[in-house]
Design an enzyme around this catalytic site. Structure first.
Site, mmCIF file in Angstrom:
data_model
loop_
_atom_site.group_PDB
_atom_site.id
_atom_site.type_symbol
_atom_site.label_atom_id
_atom_site.label_comp_id
_atom_site.label_asym_id
_atom_site.label_seq_id
_atom_site.Cartn_x
_atom_site.Cartn_y
_atom_site.Cartn_z
ATOM 1 N N HIS A 21 3.653 10.397 -14.795
ATOM 2 C CA HIS A 21 2.974 10.042 -13.549
ATOM 3 C C HIS A 21 3.166 8.569 -13.194
ATOM 4 C CE1 HIS A 21 -0.868 10.120 -10.973
ATOM 5 N NE2 HIS A 21 -0.071 11.037 -10.459
ATOM 6 N N LYS A 45 4.791 4.987 -11.816
ATOM 7 C CA LYS A 45 5.521 4.535 -10.624
ATOM 8 C C LYS A 45 5.947 3.100 -10.867
ATOM 9 C CE LYS A 45 2.539 7.767 -8.788
ATOM 10 N NZ LYS A 45 1.413 8.396 -9.522
ATOM 11 N N ASP A 48 16.165 -6.916 -12.430
ATOM 12 C CA ASP A 48 16.615 -8.126 -13.142
ATOM 13 C C ASP A 48 15.532 -8.776 -14.013
ATOM 14 O OD1 ASP A 48 19.074 -7.845 -11.996
ATOM 15 O OD2 ASP A 48 18.775 -9.391 -10.479
ATOM 16 N N HIS A 85 -4.746 7.836 -1.536
ATOM 17 C CA HIS A 85 -4.132 8.055 -2.844
ATOM 18 C C HIS A 85 -4.181 6.808 -3.721
ATOM 19 C CE1 HIS A 85 -0.559 9.114 -5.498
ATOM 20 N NE2 HIS A 85 -1.325 10.189 -5.603
ATOM 21 N N LYS A 140 -5.556 3.894 -6.224
ATOM 22 C CA LYS A 140 -6.357 4.031 -7.440
ATOM 23 C C LYS A 140 -6.736 2.640 -7.934
ATOM 24 C CE LYS A 140 -2.831 7.419 -8.015
ATOM 25 N NZ LYS A 140 -3.360 8.743 -7.884
ATOM 26 N N ASP A 158 -17.685 -5.898 -11.320
ATOM 27 C CA ASP A 158 -18.259 -7.202 -10.982
ATOM 28 C C ASP A 158 -17.272 -7.987 -10.116
ATOM 29 O OD1 ASP A 158 -20.547 -6.466 -12.330
ATOM 30 O OD2 ASP A 158 -19.934 -7.386 -14.215
#
Length: 483
Positions: A219, A221, A226, A401, A403, A408
């Site tokens: 899952h 991404k 470089d 979508h 996340k 605090d």
């Protein structure tokens, strides 16, 4: 008259008993173990088949040991040692202790010499990625759960082909299930003909499903160029205008972070390990591992970041432990943005306990998601949360979508992890733990924008929902640990 006991019934009892004992000895989470045992008893033969296919949340001991060895190799090679990390004294307690615990479990320290940009628009993300790929001189690595070559995603793949044509070493690791659209298109042949190494992550198939779970997915991404710049966050390589139009949830809305500095090296350690574990014929036993040169000096700016890979290839559920501990230790505010919110009892207790002791707790979820099972399983927790004083806001401007978890004013979790057991235990995930008030403020400003486009649930109105809806929520709540 005695009724004879049938052989199928005896076989069902034997299978259910044997597999239930296996579950007990594996010492799973209590709710997960109970869910599987109920399934084994309630579904003769089908239950055991489902357990054999989906019940073991590991990718095997060989991968576990090799993954640890390869990541450690790169941590040493890229000087990601404790001595090169940041001073934990600058992190408020008890999060300094949590940072040290993550370091001991994963090998990744808190790193200070970083700069960042948060990107919240899909078009801007794609434009920025293309620019950095076009600047790459040595190495370009992409790792994504979903690569759908429709629309503007083709521009990213064309940029990769241009990079390969000028001699850049280009690699793409795409989840075999999530990226079905890519592998069914003509792009794999085009990429390989152009000199790009395209690898299927966690291949699926009927024969493979007999020995490995097919629902354990990659899952993550990631894009790295470089060892100079990296991208990570919630954004799959999709064009949101064209992705899943039949789900009727609107365009997908994501966040991505563009990073320069030491954290790029930490992310490169994760990417290189993932590629080597999946690449056919990789000479792992000879430690034939690549060390890419850094193409740019480290930035002079400071932003405290810690990389935390998680999933069934890791020895501990560190991400789950961090989230629960962070919420329990919140003193003023907890803000959560997640598309899939199916908390277990520990997360639910942490959230309700925080609200009851006066902490402002706010959860923003999409009004509709692309799975009805997940929708009802998520809603099963709303009443307890609302009763405790947790604010639940439902975003109406598309499938949110993104996340993020903000604790605090100075600690944030950002990356690919959803607030459900699949992300905590079953999927290969990647998180950034950010110990920086400015990053927290920047993410908070974006969350303010999501909140302004959301509708808060009113406890009295929610309590009056139809009995049929309550039944579905309570029924699917039992499956929550398995979703």
């Amino acid at each position: 008259m005695n009724t004879p006991i049938s052989a199928p019934f005896i076989l069902h009892i034997a299978l259910a008993t044997g597999l239930s004992l296996r579950i007990l000895y594996r010492r799973l989470q209590v709710n997960t173990a109970l869910a599987w045992i109920v399934l084994l008893i309630a579904m003769p033969f089908a239950g055991p088949v489902l357990y054999i296919m989906f019940g073991d949340p590991t990718l095997g001991q060989r991968r576990l040991k090799l993954g640890q060895r390869i990541r450690h190799f790169y941590q040493e090679a890229y000087a990601l040692t404790r001595e090169d990390g940041a001073d934990l004294a600058g992190i408020p307690g008890p999060f300094d202790a949590l940072a040290g615990s993550i370091m001991r479990d994963s090998g990744f320290p808190v790193l200070a010499r970083n700069s960042y940009t948060i990107l919240s628009d899909a078009g801007t993300i794609i434009d920025s990625m293309c620019r950095d790929i076009d600047r790459a001189q040595c190495d370009c690595c992409l790792e994504f759960y979903i690569i759908d070559p429709a629309g503007r995603v083709a521009e990213v793949l064309q940029a990769v082909l241009r990079a390969a044509a000028r001699g850049v070493d280009c690699r793409i690791l795409a989840d075999d299930f999530g990226s079905k659209a890519l592998f069914r298109s003509d792009w794999p042949e085009r990429l390989r003909t152009g000199g790009v190494r395209l690898i299927r992550s966690l291949p699926v198939g009927l024969i493979k499903s007999l020995s490995k779970r097919s629902d354990l997915r990659n899952h993550r991404k990631l894009l790295i160029c470089d060892r100079t710049v990296a991208y990570t966050g919630s954004f799959n390589l999709i064009d949101p205008r064209l992705f899943k139009p039949d789900s009727h949830v609107g365009e997908w809305i994501d966040l991505m972070m563009r990073i320069e500095g030491q954290t790029v090296d930490a992310l490169a350690a994760v990417v290189n390990a993932d590629f080597l574990l999946e690449e056919p014929g990789a000479q792992l036993d000879r430690v034939a591992l690549r060390i890419d040169p850094r193409q740019a000096p480290l930035p002079s700016t400071h932003a405290l970041m810690q990389v935390l890979p998680s999933g069934p290839e890791m020895p501990n559920s560190t991400i789950y432990e961090f989230i629960v501990a962070a919420i329990f230790n919140a003193r003023r505010r907890v803000r959560i943005v997640t598309p899939y919110f199916i908390p277990d009892q520990a997360v639910l207790l942490a959230l309700t306990s925080a609200a009851k002791r006066g902490v402002t707790v706010e959860i923003i979820v999409p009004a509709r998601i692309d799975t009805r099972l997940g929708q009802f399983a998520s809603q099963a927790a709303y009443e307890d949360l609302l009763t405790a004083g947790v604010a639940i806001l439902r975003f109406g401007g598309g499938l949110l979508h993104a996340k993020a978890v903000l604790i605090d004013d100075g600690v944030a979790l950002f990356g690919t992890v959803n607030m459900d057991m699949r992300s905590f235990y079953l999927n290969l995930e990647l998180s950034l733990i950010l110990y920086e008030p400015q990053i927290n403020a920047d993410l908070g400003a974006l969350i303010d924008g999501y909140a302004a486009r959301s509708t808060a649930l009113v406890p009295q109105v929610w309590a009056a929902r139809p009995a049929s809806q309550r039944f579905l929520e309570n029924l699917l709540r039992l499956a929550g640990p398995l979703l």
